[in-house]
Design an enzyme around this catalytic site. Structure first.
Site, mmCIF file in Angstrom:
data_model
loop_
_atom_site.group_PDB
_atom_site.id
_atom_site.type_symbol
_atom_site.label_atom_id
_atom_site.label_comp_id
_atom_site.label_asym_id
_atom_site.label_seq_id
_atom_site.Cartn_x
_atom_site.Cartn_y
_atom_site.Cartn_z
ATOM 1 N N HIS A 1 -7.944 -4.829 -0.772
ATOM 2 C CA HIS A 1 -6.831 -4.112 -0.164
ATOM 3 C C HIS A 1 -6.648 -4.587 1.279
ATOM 4 O O HIS A 1 -7.617 -4.790 2.006
ATOM 5 C CB HIS A 1 -7.119 -2.612 -0.185
ATOM 6 C CG HIS A 1 -5.914 -1.769 -0.003
ATOM 7 N ND1 HIS A 1 -5.084 -1.415 -1.046
ATOM 8 C CD2 HIS A 1 -5.390 -1.198 1.112
ATOM 9 C CE1 HIS A 1 -4.102 -0.660 -0.590
ATOM 10 N NE2 HIS A 1 -4.260 -0.523 0.721
ATOM 11 N N SER B 1 0.830 -1.195 0.000
ATOM 12 C CA SER B 1 0.000 0.000 0.000
ATOM 13 C C SER B 1 0.873 1.257 0.000
ATOM 14 O O SER B 1 1.650 1.466 -0.939
ATOM 15 C CB SER B 1 -0.955 -0.042 1.192
ATOM 16 O OG SER B 1 -1.951 0.943 1.084
ATOM 17 N N ASP C 1 -10.099 -3.188 -5.571
ATOM 18 C CA ASP C 1 -9.293 -2.152 -4.934
ATOM 19 C C ASP C 1 -9.229 -0.956 -5.878
ATOM 20 O O ASP C 1 -8.896 -1.113 -7.052
ATOM 21 C CB ASP C 1 -7.891 -2.706 -4.670
ATOM 22 C CG ASP C 1 -6.963 -1.748 -3.941
ATOM 23 O OD1 ASP C 1 -7.315 -0.569 -3.771
ATOM 24 O OD2 ASP C 1 -5.872 -2.181 -3.541
#
Length: 308
Positions: A271, A154, A241
Protein backbone atom coordinates in the site's frame (compact mmCIF):
# COMPACT_ATOMS: atom_id res chain seq x y z
CA UNK A 1 -12.34 -29.34 12.79
CA UNK A 2 -11.98 -25.67 13.74
CA UNK A 3 -14.89 -23.29 13.31
CA UNK A 4 -14.64 -21.89 9.76
CA UNK A 5 -15.04 -18.34 11.06
CA UNK A 6 -11.89 -18.83 13.11
CA UNK A 7 -9.83 -20.86 10.64
CA UNK A 8 -6.23 -19.75 10.79
CA UNK A 9 -4.81 -18.16 7.66
CA UNK A 10 -1.12 -18.67 6.99
CA UNK A 11 0.82 -15.43 7.31
CA UNK A 12 2.69 -14.37 4.17
CA UNK A 13 6.46 -14.53 3.95
CA UNK A 14 7.06 -10.87 3.19
CA UNK A 15 10.81 -11.36 3.03
CA UNK A 16 10.17 -13.57 0.00
CA UNK A 17 7.27 -11.68 -1.56
CA UNK A 18 8.79 -8.21 -1.35
CA UNK A 19 11.96 -7.43 -3.29
CA UNK A 20 14.94 -5.42 -2.08
CA UNK A 21 13.90 -2.23 -3.89
CA UNK A 22 10.49 -2.27 -2.24
CA UNK A 23 11.97 -3.00 1.20
CA UNK A 24 14.22 0.03 0.76
CA UNK A 25 11.12 2.11 0.00
CA UNK A 26 9.33 0.69 3.07
CA UNK A 27 12.25 1.50 5.36
CA UNK A 28 12.57 5.00 3.93
CA UNK A 29 8.84 5.59 4.47
CA UNK A 30 8.88 4.29 8.03
CA UNK A 31 11.82 6.53 8.85
CA UNK A 32 9.65 9.52 7.93
CA UNK A 33 6.25 8.15 8.99
CA UNK A 34 6.68 5.76 11.96
CA UNK A 35 4.12 2.95 12.45
CA UNK A 36 2.87 4.50 15.71
CA UNK A 37 1.96 7.79 14.01
CA UNK A 38 -1.75 6.89 14.17
CA UNK A 39 -1.55 7.24 17.97
CA UNK A 40 -0.57 10.91 17.70
CA UNK A 41 -2.87 13.91 17.42
CA UNK A 42 -4.53 14.52 14.06
CA UNK A 43 -2.49 17.70 13.62
CA UNK A 44 0.74 15.77 14.20
CA UNK A 45 -0.35 12.99 11.83
CA UNK A 46 -0.96 15.53 9.09
CA UNK A 47 2.32 17.30 9.70
CA UNK A 48 4.31 14.06 9.61
CA UNK A 49 2.45 12.79 6.53
CA UNK A 50 3.02 16.03 4.63
CA UNK A 51 6.71 16.00 5.56
CA UNK A 52 7.02 12.39 4.40
CA UNK A 53 5.31 13.15 1.07
CA UNK A 54 7.58 16.14 0.54
CA UNK A 55 10.61 13.88 1.02
CA UNK A 56 9.43 11.78 -1.93
CA UNK A 57 8.38 14.77 -4.10
CA UNK A 58 10.24 14.69 -7.40
CA UNK A 59 9.13 18.01 -8.86
CA UNK A 60 7.19 18.68 -12.05
CA UNK A 61 8.15 17.22 -15.41
CA UNK A 62 9.18 19.86 -17.95
CA UNK A 63 6.28 21.78 -19.43
CA UNK A 64 3.73 21.09 -16.69
CA UNK A 65 2.00 24.13 -15.23
CA UNK A 66 -0.60 24.25 -12.47
CA UNK A 67 -2.62 26.71 -10.47
CA UNK A 68 -5.03 26.57 -7.54
CA UNK A 69 -8.66 27.53 -7.92
CA UNK A 70 -12.08 26.93 -6.42
CA UNK A 71 -14.49 24.53 -8.14
CA UNK A 72 -18.00 24.28 -6.69
CA UNK A 73 -16.64 25.94 -3.57
CA UNK A 74 -13.93 23.28 -3.14
CA UNK A 75 -10.23 24.13 -3.33
CA UNK A 76 -8.60 22.35 -6.27
CA UNK A 77 -5.36 22.36 -8.24
CA UNK A 78 -5.54 22.31 -12.04
CA UNK A 79 -2.68 20.90 -14.12
CA UNK A 80 -3.09 22.29 -17.60
CA UNK A 81 -3.68 19.95 -20.51
CA UNK A 82 -6.41 18.86 -22.90
CA UNK A 83 -9.67 17.06 -22.19
CA UNK A 84 -11.19 14.91 -20.91
CA UNK A 85 -10.35 16.13 -17.42
CA UNK A 86 -8.79 13.66 -14.99
CA UNK A 87 -10.27 14.29 -11.54
CA UNK A 88 -7.73 13.03 -8.99
CA UNK A 89 -8.83 12.13 -5.47
CA UNK A 90 -5.91 11.63 -3.08
CA UNK A 91 -5.40 8.94 -0.46
CA UNK A 92 -4.69 9.38 3.23
CA UNK A 93 -7.38 7.51 5.15
CA UNK A 94 -9.79 10.47 4.78
CA UNK A 95 -7.69 12.08 7.53
CA UNK A 96 -4.39 13.24 6.01
CA UNK A 97 -3.20 14.48 2.63
CA UNK A 98 -4.22 17.25 0.29
CA UNK A 99 -3.11 19.11 -2.81
CA UNK A 100 0.58 18.96 -1.90
CA UNK A 101 0.76 15.30 -0.86
CA UNK A 102 0.03 14.03 -4.38
CA UNK A 103 1.20 17.09 -6.30
CA UNK A 104 3.96 15.38 -8.28
CA UNK A 105 1.78 12.33 -8.98
CA UNK A 106 -0.80 14.57 -10.62
CA UNK A 107 1.86 16.51 -12.51
CA UNK A 108 3.30 13.27 -13.89
CA UNK A 109 -0.13 12.01 -14.96
CA UNK A 110 -0.59 15.29 -16.81
CA UNK A 111 2.82 14.99 -18.49
CA UNK A 112 2.44 11.31 -19.45
CA UNK A 113 -1.06 11.64 -20.90
CA UNK A 114 -1.31 15.28 -21.98
CA UNK A 115 -4.65 15.38 -20.17
CA UNK A 116 -5.80 18.12 -17.83
CA UNK A 117 -5.75 16.96 -14.21
CA UNK A 118 -7.88 18.44 -11.46
CA UNK A 119 -6.84 17.48 -7.92
CA UNK A 120 -9.51 17.90 -5.24
CA UNK A 121 -8.74 19.17 -1.74
CA UNK A 122 -11.80 17.56 -0.14
CA UNK A 123 -12.63 18.08 3.52
CA UNK A 124 -10.97 15.71 6.01
CA UNK A 125 -12.06 13.78 9.09
CA UNK A 126 -12.56 14.02 11.98
CA UNK A 127 -13.51 17.69 11.63
CA UNK A 128 -15.70 16.81 8.66
CA UNK A 129 -17.05 13.25 8.96
CA UNK A 130 -18.64 11.34 6.10
CA UNK A 131 -20.26 12.37 3.78
CA UNK A 132 -18.31 15.66 3.63
CA UNK A 133 -15.45 14.32 1.46
CA UNK A 134 -17.88 12.49 -0.82
CA UNK A 135 -20.05 15.59 -1.17
CA UNK A 136 -17.02 17.72 -2.11
CA UNK A 137 -15.77 15.26 -4.74
CA UNK A 138 -19.23 14.79 -6.22
CA UNK A 139 -19.75 18.56 -6.40
CA UNK A 140 -16.45 19.03 -8.26
CA UNK A 141 -17.26 16.24 -10.71
CA UNK A 142 -20.71 17.68 -11.40
CA UNK A 143 -19.28 21.18 -11.89
CA UNK A 144 -16.59 20.04 -14.35
CA UNK A 145 -17.90 20.46 -17.89
CA UNK A 146 -17.44 17.88 -20.62
CA UNK A 147 -16.06 14.37 -20.32
CA UNK A 148 -14.14 13.32 -17.22
CA UNK A 149 -12.01 10.47 -15.90
CA UNK A 150 -11.92 9.55 -12.22
CA UNK A 151 -8.72 8.47 -10.47
CA UNK A 152 -8.15 7.80 -6.80
CA UNK A 153 -5.67 6.00 -4.60
CA UNK A 154 -6.59 4.29 -1.32
CA UNK A 155 -9.27 6.47 0.32
CA UNK A 156 -9.44 8.41 -2.93
CA UNK A 157 -10.25 5.17 -4.73
CA UNK A 158 -13.31 4.74 -2.54
CA UNK A 159 -14.34 8.32 -3.26
CA UNK A 160 -13.88 7.87 -7.01
CA UNK A 161 -16.00 4.71 -7.06
CA UNK A 162 -18.71 6.36 -4.96
CA UNK A 163 -18.75 9.42 -7.23
CA UNK A 164 -18.95 7.22 -10.34
CA UNK A 165 -21.99 5.43 -8.89
CA UNK A 166 -23.69 8.68 -7.86
CA UNK A 167 -23.17 10.24 -11.29
CA UNK A 168 -24.02 7.18 -13.40
CA UNK A 169 -23.21 9.51 -16.28
CA UNK A 170 -21.78 8.74 -19.74
CA UNK A 171 -19.58 11.82 -19.29
CA UNK A 172 -17.41 9.59 -17.09
CA UNK A 173 -15.21 7.87 -19.66
CA UNK A 174 -13.47 5.64 -17.15
CA UNK A 175 -12.06 5.27 -13.68
CA UNK A 176 -8.76 3.99 -12.32
CA UNK A 177 -8.69 2.90 -8.69
CA UNK A 178 -5.26 2.40 -7.10
CA UNK A 179 -5.19 0.05 -4.08
CA UNK A 180 -8.70 1.22 -3.13
CA UNK A 181 -10.47 0.52 0.14
CA UNK A 182 -14.05 -0.16 -0.95
CA UNK A 183 -15.57 -1.54 2.23
CA UNK A 184 -14.99 -5.24 1.62
CA UNK A 185 -13.86 -7.77 4.18
CA UNK A 186 -12.24 -10.43 2.02
CA UNK A 187 -9.54 -12.88 3.03
CA UNK A 188 -6.82 -10.28 2.40
CA UNK A 189 -7.96 -8.37 5.49
CA UNK A 190 -6.89 -11.35 7.58
CA UNK A 191 -4.08 -12.71 5.43
CA UNK A 192 -2.35 -9.32 5.24
CA UNK A 193 -3.53 -7.98 8.58
CA UNK A 194 0.06 -7.17 9.52
CA UNK A 195 1.39 -6.10 6.13
CA UNK A 196 4.10 -3.47 5.88
CA UNK A 197 2.80 0.07 5.23
CA UNK A 198 -0.86 -0.65 6.11
CA UNK A 199 -2.34 -3.05 8.66
CA UNK A 200 -5.89 -4.17 9.32
CA UNK A 201 -5.69 -2.21 12.57
CA UNK A 202 -4.85 0.94 10.58
CA UNK A 203 -7.86 0.33 8.32
CA UNK A 204 -10.14 -0.01 11.34
CA UNK A 205 -8.67 3.13 12.96
CA UNK A 206 -9.40 5.29 9.93
CA UNK A 207 -12.87 3.78 9.52
CA UNK A 208 -13.73 4.77 13.09
CA UNK A 209 -12.54 8.32 12.53
CA UNK A 210 -14.55 8.58 9.31
CA UNK A 211 -17.74 7.77 11.19
CA UNK A 212 -19.60 6.27 8.23
CA UNK A 213 -22.18 3.48 8.26
CA UNK A 214 -20.24 0.47 6.88
CA UNK A 215 -23.31 -0.45 4.82
CA UNK A 216 -23.54 2.99 3.17
CA UNK A 217 -22.48 2.61 -0.49
CA UNK A 218 -21.38 6.26 -0.65
CA UNK A 219 -18.74 5.28 1.93
CA UNK A 220 -18.27 1.60 0.99
CA UNK A 221 -18.95 1.17 -2.75
CA UNK A 222 -18.94 -2.64 -2.48
CA UNK A 223 -22.14 -2.36 -0.43
CA UNK A 224 -24.12 -0.99 -3.40
CA UNK A 225 -27.28 -2.86 -4.39
CA UNK A 226 -26.42 -2.71 -8.09
CA UNK A 227 -23.39 -2.00 -10.28
CA UNK A 228 -25.03 -1.05 -13.56
CA UNK A 229 -24.14 2.17 -15.34
CA UNK A 230 -20.57 2.30 -14.04
CA UNK A 231 -17.77 3.45 -16.36
CA UNK A 232 -14.95 1.26 -17.73
CA UNK A 233 -12.83 0.46 -14.69
CA UNK A 234 -9.28 -0.57 -13.91
CA UNK A 235 -8.90 -1.54 -10.25
CA UNK A 236 -5.31 -2.09 -9.13
CA UNK A 237 -4.50 -4.00 -5.95
CA UNK A 238 -1.18 -4.27 -4.15
CA UNK A 239 -0.49 -7.89 -3.26
CA UNK A 240 0.79 -7.17 0.27
CA UNK A 241 -2.16 -5.09 1.45
CA UNK A 242 -5.19 -5.89 3.64
CA UNK A 243 -7.32 -4.07 1.04
CA UNK A 244 -6.11 -6.25 -1.85
CA UNK A 245 -9.37 -8.21 -2.32
CA UNK A 246 -11.53 -5.11 -2.70
CA UNK A 247 -10.32 -4.40 -6.24
CA UNK A 248 -11.17 -7.88 -7.52
CA UNK A 249 -14.57 -7.93 -5.80
CA UNK A 250 -15.50 -4.54 -7.27
CA UNK A 251 -14.43 -5.44 -10.81
CA UNK A 252 -16.34 -8.73 -10.57
CA UNK A 253 -19.53 -6.88 -9.61
CA UNK A 254 -19.20 -4.54 -12.59
CA UNK A 255 -18.59 -7.34 -15.10
CA UNK A 256 -21.48 -9.38 -13.65
CA UNK A 257 -23.70 -6.34 -14.27
CA UNK A 258 -22.57 -6.21 -17.89
CA UNK A 259 -19.96 -3.50 -17.55
CA UNK A 260 -16.29 -3.35 -18.52
CA UNK A 261 -13.83 -3.80 -15.68
CA UNK A 262 -10.67 -5.61 -14.72
CA UNK A 263 -8.75 -5.98 -11.49
CA UNK A 264 -5.00 -6.52 -11.51
CA UNK A 265 -2.79 -7.31 -8.55
CA UNK A 266 0.68 -5.81 -8.50
CA UNK A 267 2.93 -8.63 -7.33
CA UNK A 268 5.04 -7.93 -4.26
CA UNK A 269 3.90 -4.33 -3.90
CA UNK A 270 2.57 -2.64 -0.79
CA UNK A 271 0.00 0.00 0.00
CA UNK A 272 1.25 3.49 -0.84
CA UNK A 273 3.62 2.36 -3.59
CA UNK A 274 2.77 5.36 -5.78
CA UNK A 275 5.58 7.15 -3.98
CA UNK A 276 7.97 4.37 -5.08
CA UNK A 277 7.37 4.85 -8.80
CA UNK A 278 10.86 6.32 -9.35
CA UNK A 279 12.81 3.84 -7.25
CA UNK A 280 11.01 0.49 -7.54
CA UNK A 281 10.68 -1.21 -10.92
CA UNK A 282 7.37 -2.87 -10.03
CA UNK A 283 5.88 0.43 -8.90
CA UNK A 284 7.18 2.15 -12.02
CA UNK A 285 5.42 -0.45 -14.19
CA UNK A 286 2.20 -0.05 -12.20
CA UNK A 287 2.21 3.73 -12.63
CA UNK A 288 2.91 3.35 -16.36
CA UNK A 289 -0.16 1.09 -16.53
CA UNK A 290 -2.21 3.83 -14.87
CA UNK A 291 -1.17 6.52 -17.34
CA UNK A 292 -1.48 4.24 -20.39
CA UNK A 293 -4.97 3.23 -19.29
CA UNK A 294 -6.04 6.85 -18.82
CA UNK A 295 -4.77 7.71 -22.30
CA UNK A 296 -6.70 4.80 -23.80
CA UNK A 297 -9.87 5.64 -21.86
CA UNK A 298 -9.63 9.27 -22.93
CA UNK A 299 -9.39 8.15 -26.55
CA UNK A 300 -12.42 5.90 -26.08
CA UNK A 301 -10.74 2.63 -27.03
CA UNK A 302 -9.82 1.01 -23.71
CA UNK A 303 -10.91 -2.55 -23.13
CA UNK A 304 -10.08 -4.87 -20.21
CA UNK A 305 -8.76 -7.45 -22.65
CA UNK A 306 -6.00 -5.05 -23.64
CA UNK A 307 -4.40 -5.23 -20.19
CA UNK A 308 -1.30 -7.38 -19.77
Amino acid sequence: MPDSAHTLIAQPDYQRLIDAETWAFIHRTKAAYPPDTAALTIADQRRIYDTMCRAFHTGYPPGVAAHDESVAGVRCRRYLGHGPVVIYLHGGGFVVGGLDSHDDVCAEICAATGLEVLAVDYRLCPEHPHPAAFDDCLAVARATPGSILLVGDSAGGALAAAVAAALSDPRVMGQVLIYPGLGGRGASHRQHAHAPMLTAEDVAFYARIRGADPQDPTAAPLMASHFTGLPPTLALAAECDPLADDAAAYAAHITAAGGRAIALTDTGLVHGHLRARHTVARARASFARVTATLSAMAAGHWHPGDMP
